[in-house]
Design a protein around this motif. Sequence first.
Motif, short mmCIF file in Angstrom:
data_model
loop_
_atom_site.label_atom_id
_atom_site.label_comp_id
_atom_site.label_asym_id
_atom_site.label_seq_id
_atom_site.Cartn_x
_atom_site.Cartn_y
_atom_site.Cartn_z
N LYS A 10 3.63 -1.63 2.72
CA LYS A 10 3.62 -2.36 1.45
C LYS A 10 2.80 -1.59 0.43
O LYS A 10 1.81 -0.95 0.77
CB LYS A 10 3.02 -3.74 1.64
N GLY A 11 3.22 -1.69 -0.81
CA GLY A 11 2.40 -1.12 -1.86
C GLY A 11 1.12 -1.92 -1.99
O GLY A 11 1.10 -3.13 -1.76
N GLN A 12 0.03 -1.26 -2.32
CA GLN A 12 -1.22 -1.98 -2.51
C GLN A 12 -1.48 -2.22 -3.99
O GLN A 12 -1.04 -1.46 -4.85
CB GLN A 12 -2.40 -1.22 -1.89
N VAL A 13 -2.18 -3.28 -4.28
CA VAL A 13 -2.54 -3.64 -5.64
C VAL A 13 -4.00 -3.30 -5.87
O VAL A 13 -4.88 -3.79 -5.16
CB VAL A 13 -2.30 -5.15 -5.89
N LEU A 14 -4.26 -2.43 -6.83
CA LEU A 14 -5.62 -2.05 -7.20
C LEU A 14 -5.88 -2.58 -8.60
O LEU A 14 -5.19 -2.20 -9.55
CB LEU A 14 -5.78 -0.53 -7.16
N VAL A 15 -6.86 -3.45 -8.73
CA VAL A 15 -7.16 -4.08 -10.01
C VAL A 15 -8.47 -3.53 -10.54
O VAL A 15 -9.51 -3.64 -9.87
CB VAL A 15 -7.25 -5.61 -9.86
N LEU A 16 -8.42 -2.94 -11.72
CA LEU A 16 -9.62 -2.38 -12.35
C LEU A 16 -9.91 -3.19 -13.61
O LEU A 16 -9.07 -3.30 -14.50
CB LEU A 16 -9.40 -0.92 -12.71
N CYS A 17 -11.10 -3.75 -13.66
CA CYS A 17 -11.49 -4.62 -14.76
C CYS A 17 -12.82 -4.15 -15.33
O CYS A 17 -13.68 -3.66 -14.59
CB CYS A 17 -11.61 -6.05 -14.24
N ALA A 18 -12.99 -4.28 -16.65
CA ALA A 18 -14.22 -3.81 -17.29
C ALA A 18 -14.31 -4.34 -18.70
O ALA A 18 -13.30 -4.64 -19.34
CB ALA A 18 -14.24 -2.29 -17.32
N GLY A 191 -8.13 1.94 0.69
CA GLY A 191 -7.22 0.80 0.68
C GLY A 191 -5.89 1.08 1.36
O GLY A 191 -5.22 0.17 1.85
N LYS A 192 -5.49 2.35 1.42
CA LYS A 192 -4.23 2.71 2.05
C LYS A 192 -4.23 2.43 3.55
O LYS A 192 -3.19 2.32 4.18
CB LYS A 192 -3.92 4.20 1.82
N ASN A 193 -5.43 2.33 4.14
CA ASN A 193 -5.54 2.15 5.58
C ASN A 193 -5.82 0.72 6.00
O ASN A 193 -6.12 0.46 7.16
CB ASN A 193 -6.63 3.07 6.12
N ARG A 194 -5.73 -0.22 5.08
CA ARG A 194 -5.94 -1.61 5.44
C ARG A 194 -4.73 -2.16 6.18
O ARG A 194 -3.58 -1.81 5.87
CB ARG A 194 -6.21 -2.45 4.19
N PRO A 195 -4.94 -3.04 7.16
CA PRO A 195 -3.81 -3.63 7.89
C PRO A 195 -2.79 -4.33 6.98
O PRO A 195 -1.59 -4.27 7.24
CB PRO A 195 -4.50 -4.63 8.84
N CYS A 196 -3.27 -4.97 5.92
CA CYS A 196 -2.34 -5.72 5.06
C CYS A 196 -1.36 -4.82 4.31
O CYS A 196 -0.31 -5.29 3.87
CB CYS A 196 -3.11 -6.60 4.07
N THR A 197 -1.68 -3.54 4.15
CA THR A 197 -0.75 -2.63 3.50
C THR A 197 0.10 -1.85 4.49
O THR A 197 0.97 -1.08 4.09
CB THR A 197 -1.49 -1.62 2.58
N ASN A 198 -0.16 -2.06 5.77
CA ASN A 198 0.61 -1.38 6.81
C ASN A 198 1.05 -2.38 7.88
O ASN A 198 0.71 -2.25 9.06
CB ASN A 198 -0.23 -0.27 7.46
N PRO A 199 1.81 -3.40 7.49
CA PRO A 199 2.14 -4.48 8.43
C PRO A 199 2.97 -4.04 9.63
O PRO A 199 2.92 -4.68 10.68
CB PRO A 199 2.91 -5.47 7.55
N GLY A 200 3.70 -2.95 9.52
CA GLY A 200 4.54 -2.52 10.64
C GLY A 200 3.96 -1.38 11.44
O GLY A 200 4.57 -0.92 12.41
N LEU A 201 2.78 -0.89 11.06
CA LEU A 201 2.23 0.30 11.69
C LEU A 201 1.90 0.10 13.16
O LEU A 201 2.31 0.89 14.02
CB LEU A 201 0.98 0.73 10.94
#
Length: 210
Positions: A10-18, A191-201
């Motif tokens: 899955k694509g990951q969502v990165l939110v940058l706020c400032a 973030g690329k290595n989080r389980p939620c972004t690799n559900p089928g790994l």
Amino acid sequence: MIDTRFPSRKGQVLVLCAPSGTGKSTLVKSLRGEFAEVGFSISCTTREPRQGEAHGREYYFLSVEEFKTKRDAGEFAEWAEVHGNFYGTPKKPVEKMLFKGMDILFDIDFQGAMQLMETMSDGIFVFLMPPSYSELKARLEGRNTDSAEVIGRRLRNAMSEMASAPQFEYWIVNDDLDKAYSELRSIYLAGKNRPCTNPGLLESILSTWE
């Protein structure tokens, strides 16, 4: 590049706020320049374009009436009124990019970030802050893009925006641009290595067991 070995990623969502003037746009440009798989969420806004900005590149520039029509039709993933103008992220482009396994970078205000914490709880939320009030004031004045009245309003709003920082997972202080980018880059890559972004790994690797 997108890892094609595991197409279920899955694509990951990165939110940058400032707060305005903290250097967020520069960091966004650097991250997108290095990583081709980072899609950018182009927001809609009712504010006037600044010099050098183009419709469909930095923002989709809409009238207030056009914005409200889209908002009321549920076309935004998030929306907010900031500094007297409306901002919102179109929902369909975001969903398409995530489905394709692309990562999406949100460059939004704190009101929008709060909404995304509800609707995209798997996202990575990063708060970028200036090293001091005086430095933020100098940066806003140095841009030469806003009136003194607008700058004053941005500085006042910055206080409430800074108060929202504890709700974010990561903090970056932009007192040195190279250092700030290195920190943002590290957060993105982790973030690329989080389980939620690799559900089928896990299942994919376990299927190779004999």
